[in-house]
Design a protein around this motif. Structure first.
Motif, PDB file in Angstrom:
ATOM      1  N   MET A   1       0.836  -1.169   0.000  1.00  0.00           N
ATOM      2  CA  MET A   1       0.000   0.000   0.000  1.00  0.00           C
ATOM      3  C   MET A   1       0.885   1.238   0.000  1.00  0.00           C
ATOM      4  O   MET A   1       1.861   1.303   0.738  1.00  0.00           O
ATOM      5  CB  MET A   1      -0.846  -0.030   1.261  1.00  0.00           C
ATOM      6  N   HIS A   2       0.576   2.227  -0.790  1.00  0.00           N
ATOM      7  CA  HIS A   2       1.350   3.458  -0.868  1.00  0.00           C
ATOM      8  C   HIS A   2       0.570   4.585  -0.223  1.00  0.00           C
ATOM      9  O   HIS A   2      -0.648   4.616  -0.267  1.00  0.00           O
ATOM     10  CB  HIS A   2       1.614   3.825  -2.331  1.00  0.00           C
ATOM     11  N   SER A   3       1.262   5.524   0.387  1.00  0.00           N
ATOM     12  CA  SER A   3       0.617   6.727   0.884  1.00  0.00           C
ATOM     13  C   SER A   3       1.602   7.876   0.792  1.00  0.00           C
ATOM     14  O   SER A   3       2.806   7.672   0.750  1.00  0.00           O
ATOM     15  CB  SER A   3       0.140   6.548   2.323  1.00  0.00           C
ATOM     16  N   GLU A   4       1.075   9.082   0.767  1.00  0.00           N
ATOM     17  CA  GLU A   4       1.902  10.271   0.684  1.00  0.00           C
ATOM     18  C   GLU A   4       1.046  11.484   1.014  1.00  0.00           C
ATOM     19  O   GLU A   4      -0.163  11.405   1.068  1.00  0.00           O
ATOM     20  CB  GLU A   4       2.470  10.437  -0.715  1.00  0.00           C
ATOM     21  N   VAL A   5       1.686  12.605   1.247  1.00  0.00           N
ATOM     22  CA  VAL A   5       0.971  13.841   1.496  1.00  0.00           C
ATOM     23  C   VAL A   5       0.629  14.443   0.137  1.00  0.00           C
ATOM     24  O   VAL A   5       1.511  14.639  -0.697  1.00  0.00           O
ATOM     25  CB  VAL A   5       1.841  14.816   2.312  1.00  0.00           C
ATOM     26  N   GLN A  38     -15.071   8.593  -3.987  1.00  0.00           N
ATOM     27  CA  GLN A  38     -16.037   8.297  -5.049  1.00  0.00           C
ATOM     28  C   GLN A  38     -16.080   9.384  -6.124  1.00  0.00           C
ATOM     29  O   GLN A  38     -16.621   9.165  -7.200  1.00  0.00           O
ATOM     30  CB  GLN A  38     -17.437   8.110  -4.447  1.00  0.00           C
ATOM     31  N   ALA A  39     -15.491  10.543  -5.872  1.00  0.00           N
ATOM     32  CA  ALA A  39     -15.513  11.640  -6.842  1.00  0.00           C
ATOM     33  C   ALA A  39     -14.487  11.469  -7.962  1.00  0.00           C
ATOM     34  O   ALA A  39     -14.552  12.169  -8.968  1.00  0.00           O
ATOM     35  CB  ALA A  39     -15.286  12.975  -6.129  1.00  0.00           C
ATOM     36  N   VAL A  40     -13.561  10.534  -7.820  1.00  0.00           N
ATOM     37  CA  VAL A  40     -12.558  10.325  -8.857  1.00  0.00           C
ATOM     38  C   VAL A  40     -13.217   9.727 -10.105  1.00  0.00           C
ATOM     39  O   VAL A  40     -14.189   8.987 -10.018  1.00  0.00           O
ATOM     40  CB  VAL A  40     -11.401   9.428  -8.344  1.00  0.00           C
ATOM     41  N   ARG A  41     -12.681  10.087 -11.279  1.00  0.00           N
ATOM     42  CA  ARG A  41     -13.204   9.599 -12.563  1.00  0.00           C
ATOM     43  C   ARG A  41     -12.067   8.975 -13.370  1.00  0.00           C
ATOM     44  O   ARG A  41     -10.913   9.360 -13.228  1.00  0.00           O
ATOM     45  CB  ARG A  41     -13.759  10.750 -13.400  1.00  0.00           C
ATOM     46  N   GLU A  42     -12.427   8.062 -14.257  1.00  0.00           N
ATOM     47  CA  GLU A  42     -11.438   7.574 -15.220  1.00  0.00           C
ATOM     48  C   GLU A  42     -10.975   8.773 -16.044  1.00  0.00           C
ATOM     49  O   GLU A  42     -11.775   9.616 -16.428  1.00  0.00           O
ATOM     50  CB  GLU A  42     -12.043   6.508 -16.130  1.00  0.00           C
ATOM     51  N   GLY A  43      -9.695   8.843 -16.308  1.00  0.00           N
ATOM     52  CA  GLY A  43      -9.133   9.955 -17.064  1.00  0.00           C
ATOM     53  C   GLY A  43      -8.589  11.069 -16.183  1.00  0.00           C
ATOM     54  O   GLY A  43      -7.832  11.901 -16.654  1.00  0.00           O
ATOM     55  N   ASP A  44      -8.985  11.116 -14.898  1.00  0.00           N
ATOM     56  CA  ASP A  44      -8.385  12.072 -13.967  1.00  0.00           C
ATOM     57  C   ASP A  44      -6.912  11.712 -13.782  1.00  0.00           C
ATOM     58  O   ASP A  44      -6.485  10.593 -14.076  1.00  0.00           O
ATOM     59  CB  ASP A  44      -9.056  12.002 -12.589  1.00  0.00           C
ATOM     60  N   TRP A  45      -6.146  12.649 -13.284  1.00  0.00           N
ATOM     61  CA  TRP A  45      -4.758  12.415 -12.926  1.00  0.00           C
ATOM     62  C   TRP A  45      -4.623  12.644 -11.430  1.00  0.00           C
ATOM     63  O   TRP A  45      -5.192  13.599 -10.899  1.00  0.00           O
ATOM     64  CB  TRP A  45      -3.837  13.385 -13.662  1.00  0.00           C
ATOM     65  N   VAL A  46      -3.907  11.781 -10.732  1.00  0.00           N
ATOM     66  CA  VAL A  46      -3.613  11.953  -9.318  1.00  0.00           C
ATOM     67  C   VAL A  46      -2.104  11.856  -9.126  1.00  0.00           C
ATOM     68  O   VAL A  46      -1.414  11.196  -9.900  1.00  0.00           O
ATOM     69  CB  VAL A  46      -4.342  10.922  -8.420  1.00  0.00           C
ATOM     70  N   VAL A  47      -1.602  12.535  -8.109  1.00  0.00           N
ATOM     71  CA  VAL A  47      -0.166  12.512  -7.832  1.00  0.00           C
ATOM     72  C   VAL A  47       0.131  11.376  -6.877  1.00  0.00           C
ATOM     73  O   VAL A  47      -0.435  11.294  -5.790  1.00  0.00           O
ATOM     74  CB  VAL A  47       0.299  13.856  -7.253  1.00  0.00           C
ATOM     75  N   ARG A  66     -11.510   3.742  -2.987  1.00  0.00           N
ATOM     76  CA  ARG A  66     -11.548   3.310  -4.382  1.00  0.00           C
ATOM     77  C   ARG A  66     -10.203   2.703  -4.746  1.00  0.00           C
ATOM     78  O   ARG A  66      -9.156   3.220  -4.388  1.00  0.00           O
ATOM     79  CB  ARG A  66     -11.821   4.492  -5.312  1.00  0.00           C
ATOM     80  N   LEU A  67     -10.239   1.616  -5.485  1.00  0.00           N
ATOM     81  CA  LEU A  67      -9.031   1.009  -6.030  1.00  0.00           C
ATOM     82  C   LEU A  67      -8.832   1.583  -7.423  1.00  0.00           C
ATOM     83  O   LEU A  67      -9.692   1.437  -8.293  1.00  0.00           O
ATOM     84  CB  LEU A  67      -9.167  -0.509  -6.088  1.00  0.00           C
ATOM     85  N   LEU A  68      -7.706   2.261  -7.621  1.00  0.00           N
ATOM     86  CA  LEU A  68      -7.417   2.886  -8.912  1.00  0.00           C
ATOM     87  C   LEU A  68      -6.350   2.086  -9.638  1.00  0.00           C
ATOM     88  O   LEU A  68      -5.383   1.619  -9.031  1.00  0.00           O
ATOM     89  CB  LEU A  68      -6.915   4.313  -8.717  1.00  0.00           C
ATOM     90  N   GLU A  69      -6.519   1.935 -10.935  1.00  0.00           N
ATOM     91  CA  GLU A  69      -5.471   1.392 -11.800  1.00  0.00           C
ATOM     92  C   GLU A  69      -4.826   2.602 -12.452  1.00  0.00           C
ATOM     93  O   GLU A  69      -5.476   3.311 -13.226  1.00  0.00           O
ATOM     94  CB  GLU A  69      -6.066   0.455 -12.839  1.00  0.00           C
ATOM     95  N   LEU A  70      -3.564   2.875 -12.126  1.00  0.00           N
ATOM     96  CA  LEU A  70      -2.874   4.068 -12.598  1.00  0.00           C
ATOM     97  C   LEU A  70      -1.893   3.721 -13.701  1.00  0.00           C
ATOM     98  O   LEU A  70      -1.115   2.768 -13.587  1.00  0.00           O
ATOM     99  CB  LEU A  70      -2.136   4.741 -11.441  1.00  0.00           C
ATOM    100  N   ARG A  75      -1.896  -0.679  -9.372  1.00  0.00           N
ATOM    101  CA  ARG A  75      -3.025  -0.429  -8.475  1.00  0.00           C
ATOM    102  C   ARG A  75      -2.614   0.437  -7.291  1.00  0.00           C
ATOM    103  O   ARG A  75      -1.507   0.299  -6.769  1.00  0.00           O
ATOM    104  CB  ARG A  75      -3.574  -1.750  -7.953  1.00  0.00           C
ATOM    105  N   TRP A  76      -3.562   1.289  -6.876  1.00  0.00           N
ATOM    106  CA  TRP A  76      -3.325   2.186  -5.749  1.00  0.00           C
ATOM    107  C   TRP A  76      -4.669   2.492  -5.112  1.00  0.00           C
ATOM    108  O   TRP A  76      -5.659   2.701  -5.817  1.00  0.00           O
ATOM    109  CB  TRP A  76      -2.641   3.448  -6.242  1.00  0.00           C
ATOM    110  N   VAL A  77      -4.728   2.515  -3.784  1.00  0.00           N
ATOM    111  CA  VAL A  77      -5.983   2.760  -3.071  1.00  0.00           C
ATOM    112  C   VAL A  77      -6.105   4.241  -2.726  1.00  0.00           C
ATOM    113  O   VAL A  77      -5.221   4.805  -2.072  1.00  0.00           O
ATOM    114  CB  VAL A  77      -6.073   1.913  -1.790  1.00  0.00           C
ATOM    115  N   LEU A  78      -7.200   4.854  -3.175  1.00  0.00           N
ATOM    116  CA  LEU A  78      -7.535   6.233  -2.817  1.00  0.00           C
ATOM    117  C   LEU A  78      -8.508   6.145  -1.646  1.00  0.00           C
ATOM    118  O   LEU A  78      -9.614   5.637  -1.795  1.00  0.00           O
ATOM    119  CB  LEU A  78      -8.179   6.954  -4.002  1.00  0.00           C
ATOM    120  N   ALA A  79      -8.074   6.613  -0.469  1.00  0.00           N
ATOM    121  CA  ALA A  79      -8.871   6.432   0.739  1.00  0.00           C
ATOM    122  C   ALA A  79      -9.237   7.738   1.434  1.00  0.00           C
ATOM    123  O   ALA A  79      -9.902   7.716   2.457  1.00  0.00           O
ATOM    124  CB  ALA A  79      -8.120   5.529   1.711  1.00  0.00           C
TER     125      ALA A  79
END
Length: 95
Positions: A1-5, A38-47, A66-70, A75-79
Motif C-alpha cells: 500500500m502506498h501513501s503520501e501527502v 467516489q468523486a474520482v473519474r477515469e481519465g483524472d490524474w492523481v499525484v 476506491r481502487l485505482l489502476e494508474l 493499483r493504488w488505493v484512494l482512501a
C-alpha cells in the motif's frame, strides 16, 4: 500500500488553479478537490510518489475507498480527499 501527502491548494483556488503554477498538473488540466474517493473519474490524474498518473480504471475497495489502476504505476488505493487534475468543462464553468 502506498501513501503520501497530497499537493495542497487553498480551497478557494482549487476549481481554477492555473496549470503553470502547479508543478504536478498535466498541460491543459486544472486542479479539483476530490472531497470523497467516489468523486474520482477515469481519465483524472492523481499525484502518487511525486508524479501525476492517469486513472485508467477504478473499482470500489473498502469503507468508501476506491481502487485505482494508474497508468505506469499499477493499483493504488484512494482512501481520503485529495487534489486531482481533470480537463476543464467545455462551457468554461470549471471541471
Amino acid at each position: 500500500m502506498h501513501s503520501e501527502v497530497p499537493f495542497e491548494v487553498p480551497v478557494g483556488e482549487l476549481e481554477h488553479y492555473p496549470w503553470a503554477a502547479d508543478p504536478h498538473a498535466p498541460p491543459g488540466f486544472v486542479a479539483v478537490l476530490l472531497d470523497t474517493p467516489q468523486a474520482v473519474r477515469e481519465g483524472d490524474w492523481v499525484v502518487v510518489v511525486g508524479c501525476a498518473r492517469r486513472v485508467r480504471a477504478l473499482a470500489p475497495y473498502s469503507a468508501g475507498s476506491r481502487l485505482l489502476e494508474l497508468e505506469g504505476y499499477g493499483r493504488w488505493v484512494l482512501a481520503a480527499p485529495r487534489v486531482a487534475y481533470r480537463r476543464p468543462s467545455a462551457d468554461g464553468q470549471g471541471p
